[in-house]
Every structure is written in structure tokens, then in C-alpha cells.
Design a protein around this motif. Structure first.
Motif, PDB file in Angstrom:
ATOM      1  N   GLU A  14       0.818  -1.214   0.000  1.00 23.17           N
ATOM      2  CA  GLU A  14       0.000   0.000   0.000  1.00 23.17           C
ATOM      3  C   GLU A  14       0.852   1.263   0.000  1.00 23.17           C
ATOM      4  OE1 GLU A  14      -3.400   0.033   2.559  1.00 23.17           O
ATOM      5  OE2 GLU A  14      -3.621  -2.143   2.416  1.00 23.17           O
ATOM      6  N   ASP A  72       3.872   9.141   5.345  1.00 26.80           N
ATOM      7  CA  ASP A  72       2.628   8.457   5.680  1.00 26.80           C
ATOM      8  C   ASP A  72       1.485   9.109   4.894  1.00 26.80           C
ATOM      9  OD1 ASP A  72       1.874  10.796   7.075  1.00 26.80           O
ATOM     10  OD2 ASP A  72       2.292   9.922   9.037  1.00 26.80           O
ATOM     11  N   ARG A  73       0.287   8.650   5.133  1.00 27.30           N
ATOM     12  CA  ARG A  73      -0.873   9.139   4.374  1.00 27.30           C
ATOM     13  C   ARG A  73      -1.159  10.622   4.618  1.00 27.30           C
ATOM     14  NH1 ARG A  73      -3.540   4.920   1.941  1.00 27.30           N
ATOM     15  NH2 ARG A  73      -3.114   2.864   2.811  1.00 27.30           N
TER      16      ARG A  73
END
Length: 105
Positions: A14, A72-73
Motif C-alpha cells: 500500500e 505516511d498518508r
């Protein structure tokens, strides 16, 4: 680029790859077409992104130092590797280990 070899594995974690090129447009196009890269390359001739990340002219060559950032997101830098020479880059294995650590933590 070596990262292309593990692109499917990286995507399975992901994650994705975005390369940044401060070369002229033909140099960036060669990287995509000539090397068969499947991930996007940001064309940044003014080096504004690499300056923002603090990796421009670190080697005194008016170029971006080789650098790898894992975000990170939310866009927060969670890990970085900044090369000390033009060929100093982390291995795919190290990047994948770091991605797995981030996924677990």
C-alpha cells in the motif's frame, strides 16, 4: 532504476513511488520511456520540491542529492535516507523493510 524491479511488491504494501527529476524535460522523459518506469516522475526544473525537502546542492553540485523519503498518508516524513555521494542510495531491501515497519507500527 532499481525500484522498478520491486514496484509490484512496494504497491502490495500500500505504498507508491514518486520520483522527482530536476533534469530538463527530455531527461525526465528518457527515464520514463527509456528505462520503462511504471511509476510517475515529477518534472521539477526549478528544484522547488527538492529545495523544500532540503536536499538541493548538498554535494556542492547545484543538483539534488540522491534521497529517499517515506511519507505516511498525511504527508509526514516517517523515514529518510539522504545520500552522501551521487551513487549513495538505500537498497530496495532496506526500503521494503522500512515500509513493512511503517505498516506494522
Amino acid at each position: 532504476m532499481e525500484l522498478q524491479e520491486d514496484y509490484d511488491l512496494i504497491k502490495s504494501l500500500e505504498a507508491d513511488i514518486l520520483a522527482i527529476s530536476t533534469d530538463d524535460l527530455s531527461g525526465a522523459a528518457f527515464a520514463v520511456d527509456g528505462l520503462g518506469l511504471e511509476f510517475p516522475i515529477l518534472y521539477d526544473p526549478e528544484a522547488s520540491v527538492v529545495k523544500e525537502y532540503g536536499v538541493f546542492d548538498l554535494l556542492g553540485d547545484r543538483m539534488a542529492a540522491p534521497a529517499t523519503f517515506l511519507l505516511d498518508r498525511t504527508g509526514k516524513v516517517r523515514w529518510q535516507y539522504i545520500g552522501k555521494s551521487i551513487n549513495d542510495r538505500p537498497s530496495n531491501r532496506e526500503i521494503i523493510i522500512r515500509l513493512r515497519d511503517l505498516a506494522e507500527g
